[in-house]
Design an enzyme around this catalytic site. Structure first.
Site, mmCIF file in Angstrom:
data_model
loop_
_atom_site.group_PDB
_atom_site.id
_atom_site.type_symbol
_atom_site.label_atom_id
_atom_site.label_comp_id
_atom_site.label_asym_id
_atom_site.label_seq_id
_atom_site.Cartn_x
_atom_site.Cartn_y
_atom_site.Cartn_z
ATOM 1 N N ASP A 1 -14.112 -75.663 -2.911
ATOM 2 C CA ASP A 1 -13.214 -76.701 -2.274
ATOM 3 C C ASP A 1 -12.271 -75.796 -1.483
ATOM 4 O O ASP A 1 -12.286 -74.620 -1.492
ATOM 5 C CB ASP A 1 -12.428 -77.259 -3.524
ATOM 6 C CG ASP A 1 -11.239 -78.061 -3.253
ATOM 7 O OD1 ASP A 1 -11.383 -78.979 -2.476
ATOM 8 O OD2 ASP A 1 -10.065 -78.105 -3.959
ATOM 9 N N ASP B 1 -8.212 -76.914 -0.478
ATOM 10 C CA ASP B 1 -6.877 -76.790 -0.687
ATOM 11 C C ASP B 1 -6.525 -76.709 -1.973
ATOM 12 O O ASP B 1 -6.982 -77.102 -2.958
ATOM 13 C CB ASP B 1 -6.353 -78.275 -0.397
ATOM 14 C CG ASP B 1 -6.529 -78.791 1.193
ATOM 15 O OD1 ASP B 1 -6.312 -77.874 1.963
ATOM 16 O OD2 ASP B 1 -7.036 -79.988 1.379
#
Length: 224
Positions: free
Chosen positions: A7, A9
């Site tokens: 991922d 953020d």
């Protein structure tokens, strides 16, 4: 060869790139700062709570982008990278990605944030495979405001990962080891599909789930 998925953020960078892009546009005076910040903060709160409607949010984000010619957006993005993203980079996050690249693993960033915002960030991490929400483009390359396909969010990350791997002639099961690093409970569906899920800088909901499942917890930002 193993698989390593990340991922973006709050996993590889200690900020939300989509939210910060909106803040950047507000600071430049490109958009009505007060109105946009109110809407942007509301969407971000929904994301943190796991109650985000990803299609409606992406229509909001792409609708903002569609107001400007692509050349202007690209010029702003260069400034955004210099002022916001590069100063937020954390050596420990760069190192964990590089570890997998050096091992020859198949490495990808998979994010709910759109590809316009995130593609230059993935390149900064030297990651060539990016799975992100795709904006529709017109013949001149301008963003129309519409989403192509389905969001790369929650269960959608599983669907998009499987579709991407299919283009490589692979499935997740073909890899002896498959890793996914994420900070959010929204990514539990994909975390549950890999052999090595890693709760990375996890929020409270994911941390509780990881402890219950015995998943490792990695904090990349502690020494930033």
């Amino acid at each position: 060869m193993n698989l390593a998925l990340f991922d973006l953020d709050h996993t590889l960078i200690p900020i939300d790139s989509d939210h910060e892009w909106g803040e950047f546009l507000a600071r430049t005076g490109a958009i009505d700062a007060a109105a946009f910040r109110k809407a942007n903060d509301e969407w971000y709160a929904h994301y943190q709570a796991g109650t985000l409607d990803p299609v409606k949010y992406l229509e909001f984000a792409f609708g903002t982008l569609s107001k400007f010619p692509r050349k202007q957006l690209d010029d702003w993005h260069v400034q955004f990278m210099e002022e916001v993203i590069k100063p937020a980079m954390v050596p420990a996050a760069v190192a964990v990605v590089q570890k997998h690249l050096d091992a020859g693993d198949t490495v990808a960033i998979i994010t709910a944030t759109n590809s316009f915002v995130t593609e230059p960030i993935a390149k900064l991490f030297k990651v060539h495979h990016l799975i992100a929400a795709l904006p529709e483009l017109d013949a001149e390359g301008n963003i129309t405001g519409r989403l192509l396909g389905t969001p790369t969010y929650a269960e959608g990350k599983v669907t998009h990962t499987e579709a991407w791997l299919k283009t490589l002639g692979k499935t997740i099961a073909d890899y002896e080891q498959s890793h996914f690093y994420s900070d959010s409970q929204n990514d539990i569906p994909l975390l549950s599909r890999v052999t090595h899920p890693v709760a990375t800088n996890p929020n409270d909901k994911l941390k509780a789930h990881a402890v219950d499942k015995g998943w490792p917890i990695l904090n990349l930002f502690d020494a930033q």
